[in-house]
Write a protein that holds these residues in place. Structure first.
Motif, PDB file in Angstrom:
ATOM      1  N   ASP A  14      39.274  27.473  38.981  1.00  0.00           N
ATOM      2  CA  ASP A  14      38.889  28.349  40.074  1.00  0.00           C
ATOM      3  C   ASP A  14      38.961  27.601  41.396  1.00  0.00           C
ATOM      4  OD1 ASP A  14      37.813  30.878  41.063  1.00  0.00           O
ATOM      5  OD2 ASP A  14      36.035  29.693  41.546  1.00  0.00           O
ATOM      6  N   LYS A  37      41.558  29.479  43.655  1.00  0.00           N
ATOM      7  CA  LYS A  37      40.965  30.459  44.571  1.00  0.00           C
ATOM      8  C   LYS A  37      40.097  29.819  45.653  1.00  0.00           C
ATOM      9  CE  LYS A  37      40.817  34.069  41.073  1.00  0.00           C
ATOM     10  NZ  LYS A  37      41.341  33.295  39.961  1.00  0.00           N
ATOM     11  N   ILE A  96      42.466  32.582  50.000  1.00  0.00           N
ATOM     12  CA  ILE A  96      41.923  31.335  49.448  1.00  0.00           C
ATOM     13  C   ILE A  96      40.778  30.870  50.324  1.00  0.00           C
ATOM     14  CG2 ILE A  96      42.395  28.910  48.944  1.00  0.00           C
ATOM     15  CD1 ILE A  96      45.200  29.774  48.106  1.00  0.00           C
TER      16      ILE A  96
END
Length: 163
Positions: A14, A37, A96
């Motif tokens: 992640d 992310k 992001i």
């Protein structure tokens, strides 16, 4: 490369933290499909051409030397000059979430790189430090806590002094 191997073996991830050229590598892994992310960049360059210009300056070489090196890389690998530049890639991935940590006295990657990234990275928040340089950032308790808080999605004051 190595980031994709790690993602395939242990991921997906992640979030990720990259220091210096590692930050550039993470942006390029994202460009190549890594599912990151949340990203923390610590003392990272904003562009390959910027790295070459800084390198030429350290050598007291003329600015044209950096331009020649960049042109040779582009010609040899037949890619656009800005293809690998985090400052360009950040604009392509506006969702992001990120943190830029950079020391005002970084003598290897000047603060100008982080300022350029902050302008280009929609969800990138810049925190500057004083007196930690390029490497001491990595072991500073305030910087470590800032990263932990970012990934835990907690807010609150950190021990990092803003410039």
């Amino acid at each position: 490369g190595g980031i994709h191997w790690m993602e395939n073996k242990f991921g997906p991830f992640d979030g990720a933290i990259g220091h210096s050229i590692g930050g550039m590598a993470l942006w390029n892994a994202i460009r190549e499909g890594a599912a990151i992310k949340r990203l923390v960049e610590i003392g990272s360059p904003s562009s390959l051409s910027g790295v070459l210009k800084d390198f030429a300056a350290v050598l007291n070489a003329r600015p044209a030397v950096a331009e020649i090196l960049m042109g040779k890389l582009s010609a040899d690998y037949q890619v656009a000059e800005d293809l690998f530049d985090p400052v360009r890639i950040a604009g392509l991935y506006p969702d992001i979430d990120g943190l830029l940590i950079h020391d005002a006295q970084d003598d290897e990657v000047p603060l100008a790189h982080a300022l350029q990234m902050e302008r280009a990275w929609k969800k990138g928040r810049l925190v500057t430090t004083e007196g930690l340089g390029h490497r001491k950032l990595l072991r500073d308790p305030g910087v470590i806590q800032l990263c932990l808080d970012f990934f835990a999605n907690r807010s609150g004051e950190t021990r990092v002094k803003k410039a």
